[in-house]
Design a protein around this motif. Structure first.
Motif, PDB file in Angstrom:
ATOM      1  N   THR A  98     -55.657  24.655  46.435  1.00 10.96           N
ATOM      2  CA  THR A  98     -56.191  25.532  47.472  1.00 10.96           C
ATOM      3  C   THR A  98     -55.489  25.270  48.791  1.00 10.96           C
ATOM      4  O   THR A  98     -55.130  24.134  49.093  1.00 10.96           O
ATOM      5  CB  THR A  98     -57.703  25.351  47.649  1.00 10.96           C
ATOM      6  N   ARG A 100     -56.897  27.101  51.595  1.00 11.42           N
ATOM      7  CA  ARG A 100     -57.761  27.918  52.462  1.00 11.42           C
ATOM      8  C   ARG A 100     -57.912  27.311  53.845  1.00 11.42           C
ATOM      9  O   ARG A 100     -58.113  28.014  54.824  1.00 11.42           O
ATOM     10  CB  ARG A 100     -59.126  28.078  51.808  1.00 11.42           C
ATOM     11  N   TYR A 101     -57.827  25.989  53.943  1.00  6.17           N
ATOM     12  CA  TYR A 101     -57.945  25.317  55.228  1.00  6.17           C
ATOM     13  C   TYR A 101     -56.787  24.341  55.361  1.00  6.17           C
ATOM     14  O   TYR A 101     -56.371  23.736  54.384  1.00  6.17           O
ATOM     15  CB  TYR A 101     -59.278  24.583  55.342  1.00  6.17           C
ATOM     16  N   THR A 108     -61.990  19.585  48.650  1.00  3.50           N
ATOM     17  CA  THR A 108     -63.263  20.203  48.320  1.00  3.50           C
ATOM     18  C   THR A 108     -63.662  19.937  46.879  1.00  3.50           C
ATOM     19  O   THR A 108     -62.807  19.852  45.992  1.00  3.50           O
ATOM     20  CB  THR A 108     -63.219  21.722  48.585  1.00  3.50           C
ATOM     21  N   SER A 112     -65.082  27.065  43.394  1.00  4.52           N
ATOM     22  CA  SER A 112     -64.881  28.398  43.973  1.00  4.52           C
ATOM     23  C   SER A 112     -63.953  28.379  45.177  1.00  4.52           C
ATOM     24  O   SER A 112     -63.480  29.430  45.613  1.00  4.52           O
ATOM     25  CB  SER A 112     -66.234  29.003  44.372  1.00  4.52           C
ATOM     26  N   ASP A 113     -63.673  27.208  45.727  1.00  2.00           N
ATOM     27  CA  ASP A 113     -62.760  27.103  46.873  1.00  2.00           C
ATOM     28  C   ASP A 113     -61.293  27.080  46.453  1.00  2.00           C
ATOM     29  O   ASP A 113     -60.413  27.171  47.300  1.00  2.00           O
ATOM     30  CB  ASP A 113     -63.058  25.839  47.676  1.00  2.00           C
ATOM     31  N   TYR A 114     -61.054  26.914  45.162  1.00  2.00           N
ATOM     32  CA  TYR A 114     -59.683  26.815  44.687  1.00  2.00           C
ATOM     33  C   TYR A 114     -59.150  28.177  44.250  1.00  2.00           C
ATOM     34  O   TYR A 114     -59.872  28.967  43.635  1.00  2.00           O
ATOM     35  CB  TYR A 114     -59.587  25.818  43.532  1.00  2.00           C
TER      36      TYR A 114
END
Length: 127
Positions: A98, A100-101, A108, A112-114
């Motif tokens: 990921t 996302r950040y 994380t 679901s963040d990946y």
């Protein structure tokens, strides 16, 4: 688009060790947070370990002290060293990525963040 390919799974006796590898291609690997997850038959996928792009780590309580996640940004690979393995560690292990950040210590536990996932590698621990 990032492609992830796991390797290193297999059959091991309880108390033994395995090292999983996850080779990444198609993206700037060094800026991705990476995670390892596992799923046993009939069970939900569960978080195992995660590592930020700077090397900050996080572990599930069930593997803390036995498993070690690490990364080699020069070779676009993340590893999961598994020691003192138990039969309950048997599962399909998948790596994920990921971006996302961008925080230095971002990692994380949430699947679901990946955004990218490998196909998984089977790990079986015999008693």
């Amino acid at each position: 688009q990032v492609q992830l390919v796991e390797s290193g799974g297999g059959l091991v006796q309880a108390g033994g060790s395995l090292r999983l590898s996850c080779a990444a291609s198609g993206g700037t690997f060094s800026r991705y947070a990476m995670g390892w997850f596992r799923q046993a038959p009939g069970k939900e996928r569960e978080f195992v370990a995660a590592i930020s792009w700077t090397g900050s780590t996080d572990y599930a309580d069930s593997v803390k002290g036995r498993f070690t996640i690490s990364r080699d940004n020069a070779n676009n690979t993340v590893y999961l060293q598994m020691n003192n393995m138990k039969p309950e560690d048997s599962a399909v292990y998948s790596c994920a990525a990921t971006r996302r950040y961008s925080g230095r210590y971002y990692k994380t536990r949430m699947g679901s963040d990946y955004d990218y996932w490998g196909q998984g590698t089977q790990v079986t621990v015999s008693s």
